[in-house]
Scaffold this active site. Structure first.
Site, PDB file in Angstrom:
ATOM      1  CG  HIS A  84       1.973   1.969  -5.121  1.00  0.00           C
ATOM      2  ND1 HIS A  84       0.936   2.687  -4.580  1.00  0.00           N
ATOM      3  CD2 HIS A  84       1.478   0.734  -5.348  1.00  0.00           C
ATOM      4  CE1 HIS A  84      -0.130   1.913  -4.471  1.00  0.00           C
ATOM      5  NE2 HIS A  84       0.171   0.730  -4.935  1.00  0.00           N
ATOM      6  CG  ASP A 219       0.767   6.079  -4.184  1.00  0.00           C
ATOM      7  OD1 ASP A 219       1.292   6.018  -5.311  1.00  0.00           O
ATOM      8  OD2 ASP A 219       0.737   5.118  -3.391  1.00  0.00           O
ATOM      9  CB  SER A 655      -2.733   0.077  -6.384  1.00  0.00           C
ATOM     10  OG  SER A 655      -2.462  -0.286  -5.063  1.00  0.00           O
TER      11      SER A 655
HETATM   12  N1  ARG Z   1       0.413  -0.412   0.348  1.00  0.00           N
HETATM   13  C1  ARG Z   1       0.262   0.064  -0.992  1.00  0.00           C
HETATM   14  C2  ARG Z   1      -0.518  -0.934  -1.817  1.00  0.00           C
HETATM   15  O1  ARG Z   1      -0.351  -2.118  -1.690  1.00  0.00           O
HETATM   16  C3  ARG Z   1       1.559   0.262  -1.700  1.00  0.00           C
HETATM   17  C4  ARG Z   1       2.388   1.343  -1.184  1.00  0.00           C
HETATM   18  C5  ARG Z   1       3.758   1.340  -1.794  1.00  0.00           C
HETATM   19  N2  ARG Z   1       4.621   2.040  -0.900  1.00  0.00           N
HETATM   20  C6  ARG Z   1       5.567   1.487  -0.123  1.00  0.00           C
HETATM   21  N3  ARG Z   1       6.057   2.228   0.841  1.00  0.00           N
HETATM   22  N4  ARG Z   1       6.049   0.283  -0.278  1.00  0.00           N
HETATM   23  O2  ARG Z   1      -1.284  -0.575  -2.682  1.00  0.00           O
END
Ligand code: ARG
Length: 720
Positions: A84, A219, A655
């Site tokens: 992501h 991811d 992330s």
């Molecule tokens: N929740 C994750 C983060 O903020 C990002 C995931 C991205 N995926 C999504 N389905 N929007 O690091």
């Protein structure tokens, strides 16, 4: 005896199941914190973690793009980060014919790696500039202080930067402006895409599983940093060669056990753990629900178009993902804040503070004053959310607002032709990138809806009155959905922004009246000017006072409790932090226990052929059914471990952060936080907070077995 032993173990493991609060500055790892890390299992010396003179672990940690973390994993500048985090670059490198977002991508050699617009930054050093800043701020307060601080920081940033060497300094105010550290970075601008799994793997579970455990998402994505032949940062150049980094992380495929030491290094973006009870209430009552409501609407229209064809999906995918990500986050945050009565908890802490402060002139007035500041701002908070998330949630209106500067150049009495040309050239360029990712249908629906919602929700006395009157007299009843549909169709059908012929005529012959007559510009101008002249100054005043009071409150807290102050860490400010804890299972609610890992077994259980969020590549299903896990199988579970959780303290910006074992080896990548602790920006939950990580063995399995890119595995330093 046996019984006693069991109960000791039980108490011990209960204690250990606590999450580990704290995002520590690697430069200032006090003896106490370092000793704690050792007690938990860390085997590295302080010098091995962070050293100014020698290569150390911190040299492998980078800022990836604009808001993520990455790590260097080979002597050839190979970078691991989240899927992501690479998402925008992967979508941009894709086309309907070469759809890497959908199908994945594995460069077979350096030559095949794809140029991106990304940059990465290495932290060179950290200087404490608190004294210099504080000396020039003295006892200033309010706007005078805010302005002075901005000027002083800008001067330091300039002094410690060196554009020629790609060195950038950014001073970060810590502890809400009670401490100032200068972070000096070196930026590399030639970053290439090396490998990515298909989106079905990299975003497996989509928004349904987002922010939740148990999770089965691969991811990750792989990039490489290039430098000039002499190893210096440079713009993209075909002649550049892979960077020889100061340090890179070895990769462990030994696997993990519940309770193992784990630390994360990276760039948490923002937290506000000493937010006031007033701030909590404003979030749960107004800010969060309004954001969620408006994003709900925007996402619905975007999704409808994305499902229709692959080109639109590629255009909107990246924006959609980031809007959806924080749509779910803020919804979850509200729920957790209310569930755990964080407002009540904050009030209790504030009572204690007030009792301590009542005879101290510096602090006694904080809370009565704070209440006034919030009461003054409260009536306009909803309007602000409507501007940010509603009106400017429309890509067309947001672009149209950028034409206000052009308008200013056109109406200026003594503006030269050059001034106008300069403003025009900038707009011509930004319009191109706006159009490249613009989808008309979804945006038109958004504009129709948002105007109707604004009309109904925002207090009437705050409206741009003449705008609504004009729409009413030309299009009909403002409470009627069909009025807004007709109006939005007229805007999108007529605006020169979306019409090449009209636009070219305007560029050839720029004219303020033509611009003002444009329907899209007209909306943007009306709402923006109304907001900017009447309400923005109130927001600025609110922010400045809120900052002053927040800084004083935190200073007071530290003074009230000097022992605690020694163990305090500063809120996240997108500066490098380390957090340590353990791999750890948890109990999300009564009678439910969550294991600390997920496996390929669960991945196959979730798999739904052809689904938008839970599909997987055919080849992957085949390999998993054959149990072809290679050297990546978990020795205990005899499965492929997909993801795991730790007690570390992280937030957005982390992330892509490495999860590192006691010996400094890479175990996985951080990619999310869990739903039960989504209030973590404002209040850390010691029992429930978990960090969700993709297991490095799954990452390597995807690269090797699914992608057939075994040469990349050879580039790593594997610890078996
Ligand atoms: N929740 C994750 C983060 O903020 C990002 C995931 C991205 N995926 C999504 N389905 N929007 O690091």
């Amino acid at each position: 005896m046996k019984k006693f032993f069991i109960s000791v173990v039980l108490v011990f493991s209960l204690l250990r199941s606590y999450a580990d609060e704290g995002m520590w500055l690697p430069l200032l790892l006090g003896e106490q914190v370092y000793a704690e890390m050792q007690k938990k299992g860390l085997k590295l010396t302080k010098e091995q973690l962070y050293s100014i003179n020698k290569a150390s672990l911190k040299d492998a940690i980078i800022i990836f793009g604009n808001g993520c973390t990455g790590e260097i994993v080979s002597s050839q500048g190979l970078i691991f980060t989240n899927h992501h985090c690479g998402y925008g670059a992967i979508a941009a490198a894709s086309s309907v014919e070469n759809n890497y977002l959908r199908d994945g991508f594995y460069a077979k050699s350096n030559k095949e790696e794809i140029k991106t617009g990304l940059t990465v930054q290495f932290l060179v050093r950290i200087d404490d500039v608190t004294k210099e800043v504080n000396d020039s701020l003295g006892t200033l307060l309010g706007k005078a202080r805010a302005d002075k601080q901005a000027a002083v920081l800008a001067a330091i940033n300039k002094r410690l930067s060196d554009a020629g060497a790609f060195i950038e300094c950014r001073v970060s105010p810590l502890f809400k402006g009670n401490q100032f550290l200068a972070f000096i970075y070196q930026r590399y601008k030639d970053i290439r895409l090396v490998s990515t799994p298909p989106e079905s793997v990299g975003k497996f579970g989509g928004d349904t599983d987002n922010w939740e455990w148990p999770r089965h998402t691969g991811d990750f994505s792989v990039f490489r940093v290039y430098a000039s032949k002499d190893g210096k940062p440079s713009e993209y150049n075909a002649e550049n060669t892979p960077l020889k980094p100061k340090y890179f992380l070895p990769v462990s495929i030994k696997g993990i056990k519940d309770g193992d030491f784990a630390m994360t290094w990276g760039y948490p973006g923002s937290t506000n753990r000493y937010e006031s009870s007033f701030g909590i209430k404003l979030s749960t009552d107004v800010n969060n629900p309004t954001l969620v409501k408006l994003r709900d609407m925007r996402l619905k229209y975007m999704f409808a178009e994305m499902q229709k064809d692959a080109g639109t999906k590629l255009k909107l995918a990246s924006d959609y993902a980031s809007i959806a990500n924080y749509w779910k986050f803020y919804d979850g945050e509200t729920k957790q804040l209310l569930k755990y009565d964080v407002f009540g908890q904050k009030q209790k802490a504030e009572q204690e503070f007030k009792a301590w402060a009542k005879d101290k002139p510096e602090y006694a007035a904080i809370f009565p004053e704070w209440e006034k500041v919030y009461n003054a701002w409260q009536p306009y908070a909803l309007h602000r959310m409507y501007m940010n998330e509603g009106i400017f949630g429309s890509p067309l209106l947001s672009f149209a607002a950028s034409l206000i500067q052009l308008e200013a150049a056109l109406v200026k009495t003594n503006a030269t032709k050059e001034d106008v040309k300069k403003a025009m050239d900038a707009i011509v360029t930004s319009r191109k990138s706006f159009l490249a990712s613009h989808d008309r249908m979804s945006d038109q629906n958004i504009v129709g809806s948002v105007l109707m919602m604004y009309y109904a929700d925002v207090p009437k006395e705050q409206h741009p009155i003449s705008f609504f009157e004009t729409v009413k007299s030309n299009f009909g009843d403002l409470k009627d959905e069909t009025t807004w549909k007709k109006y939005a169709a007229a805007v999108f059908g007529n605006t020169m922004i979306l019409n090449e012929d009209k636009w070219n005529a305007f560029v050839a012959n720029p004219d303020a009246v033509k611009l003002q007559e444009d329907l899209a510009f007209n909306i943007a101008g009306a709402f923006f000017k109304n907001w900017n002249t009447k309400f923005l100054p109130r927001f600025q005043e609110f922010t400045i006072k809120n900052n002053d009071l927040g800084r004083l409150y935190l200073k007071g807290i530290m003074e009230m409790n000097p022992t605690k102050a020694k163990k305090m860490y500063p809120d996240a400010t997108f500066t490098m932090r380390v957090s340590y804890g353990n791999v750890k299972s948890y109990v999300p609610r009564d009678a439910v226990k969550y294991d600390f890992v997920t496996t390929s077994k669960g991945l196959l259980e979730k798999y739904k052929a052809g689904d938008y969020e839970f599909d997987l590549p055919g080849k992957q299903i085949e390999l998993l059914k054959k149990r072809d896990f290679g050297q990546y199988a978990d020795p205990l579970r005899k499965e492929l471990v997909i993801a795991f959780i730790t007690t570390n303290d992280i937030t957005g910006g982390n992330s892509g952060s490495p999860v590192i074992d006691a010996n400094g080896n890479l175990l996985g990548l951080v990619f999310d936080g869990n739903y039960e602790a989504l209030s973590h920006k404002l209040a850390f939950d010691k029992d429930l907070n978990r960090t969700i990580c993709v297991d490095i063995r799954y990452v390597l399995w995807c690269i090797d077995k699914l992608g057939g890119a075994g040469h990349l595995i050879k580039e790593l330093k594997l610890v078996k």
